[in-house]
Design an enzyme around this catalytic site. Structure first.
Site, PDB file in Angstrom:
ATOM      1  NE  ARG A 299     -11.390   4.239   4.666  1.00  0.00           N
ATOM      2  CZ  ARG A 299     -10.414   4.710   3.908  1.00  0.00           C
ATOM      3  NH1 ARG A 299      -9.305   5.169   4.462  1.00  0.00           N
ATOM      4  NH2 ARG A 299     -10.530   4.730   2.596  1.00  0.00           N
TER       5      ARG A 299
ATOM      6  CG  ASP B 275     -13.635   2.978   2.358  1.00  0.00           C
ATOM      7  OD1 ASP B 275     -13.640   2.782   3.592  1.00  0.00           O
ATOM      8  OD2 ASP B 275     -13.002   3.901   1.819  1.00  0.00           O
TER       9      ASP B 275
ATOM     10  CB  CYS C 278      -0.929  -0.006   1.217  1.00  0.00           C
ATOM     11  SG  CYS C 278      -0.044   0.104   2.801  1.00  0.00           S
TER      12      CYS C 278
END
EC number: 3.5.4.25
Length: 195
Positions: free
Chosen positions: A126, A124, A64
């Site tokens: 989040r 995702d 990443c």
């Protein structure tokens, strides 16, 4: 949900002299703000929202660009002033165990989104309500957001975002496909993959 705030402490680091303040959300999540000692909230504040990445931030994973983005953000904040909001949302908020399982699926040919879906998660997971709380707590009303992520731009509701400051890191042989997926499937603004 109850949020408990810490006091402010000084934090000299290899990136500069900062101050820190922590926020405990519910029983488990503890987030950290790292900010300039001379933070002026009456002006537009440079802000980076950084989600925890143990493998990248602490171990230096090349899969990443998280550590490179964090370090670039801290250097930027040291030079220009502002704040890094470090959220405990490991693996786009799927947790460390699930992130390692996602890595194993990626080792077998799935991309980062396919791996999350295989484990029963969205691309995702989040959320950014705590960021709104933190910015309000500091009295910040206007920010320049250091990000490549359109979801972060769209999720902040309590502040005016004056501009986006790109924080691009050149890809390597281990994260090129990962970053390309973020660009093509998640809409991340990465110039390297538009050329």
């Amino acid at each position: 949900m109850e949020i408990i705030k810490s006091n402010i402490a000084n934090l000299p680091s290899r990136f500069g002299k900062f101050q820190i303040k922590s926020y405990k959300e519910g029983c488990c999540k503890e987030h950290l703000t790292i900010f300039s000692p001379n933070l002026d909230v009456t002006k537009t504040v440079n802000v980076r929202i950084h989600s925890e990445c143990l493998t990248g931030d602490a171990i230096g994973s090349l899969k990443c660009d998280c550590r490179d983005q964090l370090e670039a953000s801290l250097k930027y904040i040291n030079k220009h002033g502002g704040m890094v909001i470090y959220l405990r949302q490991e693996g786009r908020n799927i947790g460390l165990l699930n992130k390692v399982n996602a890595y194993a699926l990626q080792d077998n040919g799935l991309d980062t989104i396919e791996a999350n879906h295989q484990l029963g998660f969205k691309a995702d997971e989040r959320t950014y309500e705590i960021v709104d709380f933190i910015l309000k707590d500091f009295g910040i009303k206007s920010i320049n957001l250091l990000t490549n992520n359109p979801l972060k731009l769209a999720s902040l509701t309590c502040v005016n975002i004056e501009k986006r400051i790109p924080i691009e890191i050149e890809s390597n042989e281990f994260n090129k496909d990962y970053l390309k997926v973020k660009k093509e499937q998640m809409g991340h603004m990465l110039d390297e993959f538009t050329r």
